[in-house]
Scaffold this motif. Structure first.
Motif, PDB file in Angstrom:
ATOM      1  N   TRP A   1       0.815  -1.125   0.022  1.00 38.65           N
ATOM      2  CA  TRP A   1       0.043  -0.088   0.173  1.00 38.65           C
ATOM      3  C   TRP A   1       0.758   1.316  -0.039  1.00 38.65           C
ATOM      4  CZ3 TRP A   1      -1.036   4.002   3.635  1.00 38.65           C
ATOM      5  CH2 TRP A   1      -2.177   4.829   3.456  1.00 38.65           C
ATOM      6  N   ILE A   2       1.895   1.132   0.899  1.00 42.59           N
ATOM      7  CA  ILE A   2       2.757   2.524   0.900  1.00 42.59           C
ATOM      8  C   ILE A   2       3.501   2.530  -0.554  1.00 42.59           C
ATOM      9  CG2 ILE A   2       4.933   3.324   2.013  1.00 42.59           C
ATOM     10  CD1 ILE A   2       3.934   1.847   4.696  1.00 42.59           C
ATOM     11  N   VAL A   3       3.851   1.542  -0.998  1.00 40.58           N
ATOM     12  CA  VAL A   3       4.760   1.793  -2.306  1.00 40.58           C
ATOM     13  C   VAL A   3       3.466   2.262  -3.457  1.00 40.58           C
ATOM     14  CG1 VAL A   3       6.187   0.481  -4.166  1.00 40.58           C
ATOM     15  CG2 VAL A   3       6.612   0.147  -1.673  1.00 40.58           C
ATOM     16  N   SER A   4       2.589   1.655  -3.477  1.00 41.21           N
ATOM     17  CA  SER A   4       1.640   2.041  -4.418  1.00 41.21           C
ATOM     18  C   SER A   4       1.196   3.514  -4.593  1.00 41.21           C
ATOM     19  CB  SER A   4       0.376   1.165  -4.501  1.00 41.21           C
ATOM     20  OG  SER A   4      -0.336   1.301  -3.628  1.00 41.21           O
ATOM     21  N   ARG A   5       0.979   4.039  -3.027  1.00 41.19           N
ATOM     22  CA  ARG A   5       0.601   5.274  -2.823  1.00 41.19           C
ATOM     23  C   ARG A   5       1.721   6.266  -3.315  1.00 41.19           C
ATOM     24  NH1 ARG A   5      -3.969   7.447  -1.744  1.00 41.19           N
ATOM     25  NH2 ARG A   5      -3.344   8.659  -0.295  1.00 41.19           N
ATOM     26  N   ARG A   6       2.976   6.068  -2.905  1.00 37.92           N
ATOM     27  CA  ARG A   6       4.049   6.960  -3.203  1.00 37.92           C
ATOM     28  C   ARG A   6       4.413   6.759  -4.930  1.00 37.92           C
ATOM     29  NH1 ARG A   6       6.185   9.973   0.324  1.00 37.92           N
ATOM     30  NH2 ARG A   6       8.144   9.806  -0.858  1.00 37.92           N
ATOM     31  N   LEU A   7       4.062   5.592  -5.470  1.00 42.46           N
ATOM     32  CA  LEU A   7       3.990   5.478  -6.988  1.00 42.46           C
ATOM     33  C   LEU A   7       2.969   6.316  -7.863  1.00 42.46           C
ATOM     34  CD1 LEU A   7       5.568   2.027  -7.657  1.00 42.46           C
ATOM     35  CD2 LEU A   7       6.603   4.273  -8.291  1.00 42.46           C
ATOM     36  N   SER A   8       1.872   6.276  -7.210  1.00 42.78           N
ATOM     37  CA  SER A   8       0.529   6.920  -8.022  1.00 42.78           C
ATOM     38  C   SER A   8       0.139   8.373  -7.398  1.00 42.78           C
ATOM     39  CB  SER A   8      -0.574   6.203  -7.787  1.00 42.78           C
ATOM     40  OG  SER A   8      -1.006   5.968  -6.401  1.00 42.78           O
TER      41      SER A   8
END
Length: 99
Positions: free
Chosen positions: A68-75
């Protein structure tokens, strides 16, 4: 001898986004390693089922949180490439965009 090249410049935001994409690619490998780890535990007759299930649940929860953290930072909007970002990077390197 090779011809002299200009400075290699990668914007901090683009570098950070690429490292996040690498982290996203490694999350399944990390998860597989975490789920296989209880098979290596040896304590007498083997690890207790309750401990193993608790560990797997915590590992699963941690992987969900990391994903979740990685996806939020990427998007997020901070990783969106504005229209002029390419031109700004070229100007910082000293590359001329003209003919």
């Amino acid at each position: 001898m090779s011809p002299e090249r200009g400075h290699v410049f990668l914007a901090r935001r683009a570098y950070f986004q690429r490292r996040l994409m690498d982290a996203a690619r490694l999350l399944p490998v990390l998860g597989a390693g975490m789920f296989v780890l209880p098979l290596l535990w040896k304590s007498g007759e083997g690890a207790r089922t309750v401990v193993v299930m608790f560990y797997i649940f915590l590992s699963w929860s941690a992987l969900i949180g990391l994903g979740w953290i990685v996806s939020r930072r990427l998007s997020g909007p901070e990783t969106a490439d504005p229209a002029g970002a390419k031109g700004d990077a070229d100007e910082q390197v000293g590359v001329s965009r003209e003919g």
